[in-house]
Write an enzyme that holds these catalytic residues in place. Sequence first.
Site, PDB file in Angstrom:
ATOM      1  N   TYR A  95      -0.211   4.173  -5.115  1.00 19.69           N
ATOM      2  CA  TYR A  95       0.122   4.395  -3.709  1.00 19.69           C
ATOM      3  C   TYR A  95       0.400   3.065  -3.026  1.00 19.69           C
ATOM      4  CZ  TYR A  95      -4.507   2.706  -2.202  1.00 19.69           C
ATOM      5  OH  TYR A  95      -5.608   1.932  -1.965  1.00 19.69           O
ATOM      6  N   PHE A 103      -2.476  -2.771   4.431  1.00 17.68           N
ATOM      7  CA  PHE A 103      -1.494  -2.892   3.348  1.00 17.68           C
ATOM      8  C   PHE A 103      -2.262  -2.868   2.045  1.00 17.68           C
ATOM      9  CE2 PHE A 103       0.668  -5.025  -0.006  1.00 17.68           C
ATOM     10  CZ  PHE A 103       2.034  -4.882   0.197  1.00 17.68           C
ATOM     11  N   GLU A 104      -1.976  -1.890   1.228  1.00 17.14           N
ATOM     12  CA  GLU A 104      -2.522  -1.835  -0.122  1.00 17.14           C
ATOM     13  C   GLU A 104      -1.470  -1.235  -1.043  1.00 17.14           C
ATOM     14  OE1 GLU A 104      -7.292  -0.921   0.230  1.00 17.14           O
ATOM     15  OE2 GLU A 104      -5.935   0.783   0.476  1.00 17.14           O
ATOM     16  N   ILE A 105      -1.285  -1.830  -2.186  1.00 17.92           N
ATOM     17  CA  ILE A 105      -0.582  -1.194  -3.297  1.00 17.92           C
ATOM     18  C   ILE A 105      -1.595  -1.157  -4.421  1.00 17.92           C
ATOM     19  CG2 ILE A 105       1.323  -1.319  -4.943  1.00 17.92           C
ATOM     20  CD1 ILE A 105       2.944  -2.804  -2.840  1.00 17.92           C
ATOM     21  N   HIS A 123     -13.392  -1.374  -0.055  1.00 19.04           N
ATOM     22  CA  HIS A 123     -12.400  -1.483  -1.126  1.00 19.04           C
ATOM     23  C   HIS A 123     -12.420  -2.873  -1.759  1.00 19.04           C
ATOM     24  CE1 HIS A 123      -9.439   2.009   0.007  1.00 19.04           C
ATOM     25  NE2 HIS A 123     -10.653   2.429  -0.291  1.00 19.04           N
TER      26      HIS A 123
END
Length: 309
Positions: A116, A201-203, A241
């Site tokens: 994601y 913002f995370e990938i 996280h």
Amino acid sequence: MLARNSYLDGVVWSVEQLEAKFNHKYNYPWVFLSDEPFSYEFKRRVQVLTDADVSFGLIPRETWVQPPWIDEERARKGRNMLTQEGVIYGGNYRNMCRFNSGFFFHHELLTPYKWYWRVEPDVRFYCDLEYDPFVFMEDHDKIYGFTISMPEREQTITSLWSVVKEFISDHPEYVSPNNSMDFISDDAGDTYNMCHFWSNFEIADMDFWRGEAYTEFFNHLENTGGFYYEASLRWGDAPVHSIAAALFTRKDQIHFFKDIGYKYAEFTHCPQGRQWREGHCSCNPNDNFDFAQNSCLRHFLRLDDWMFG
């Protein structure tokens, strides 16, 4: 993307940019989640922006609202104290933090997917992205990617690290031998230095969040009630996280996307040099948070074996 109907203009702004800078070439599906039904107008305005599939989902009440076993009196005192201290997001924000920490990756619209890219309303993407970051992450055995890192406000998570230390003491088997403890602690884990990857913002790989180590970790945090009270009052999904990624993955599995120009609120990551030129970036390379006084990027770069990718 988490959003509400009232966020529509900011949603359109973010989707339009990411489509133009990246997704018009790949047509990866968009998933929008909310704790309230999306309006026809919201769906119409978003769907017209992309040729990709777009899904709109409702967040189950049990994964969004305060659990019934939480002592509301304690929780209310915590919220009031944060408000008095001028801490942002001290109120309803806690529901979102808990959902993003432990539940979004189990939503029925996301269970088919492994990867994601978290997108927020009202963000800015500055550069053309000429490669597929999901393929990059997969090919290089990465798990978590970020653009901006900074310290959390200590008064919002005063009890978090003691709870983390309890967990890793009870479950040393989950801690990677080649972890990134030096990113989140300046004294080998005795205390938390507040550094985290800014999770707007995370990938990342959702299978990591769904895995045994993170599931047990989140359940441990959840059972303390710390997302709603204790001394911390509003544990954010960003430190949750970040701590998990730092401890339960290898340090080389965390990636700094230095070539993705990005802005959220007043904080900007602007690529430098060749990457700024080749990405046709519209950001000012001198307006870059990477090495600002309150940036944590230096802590990440000091990790052994870190490579610029």
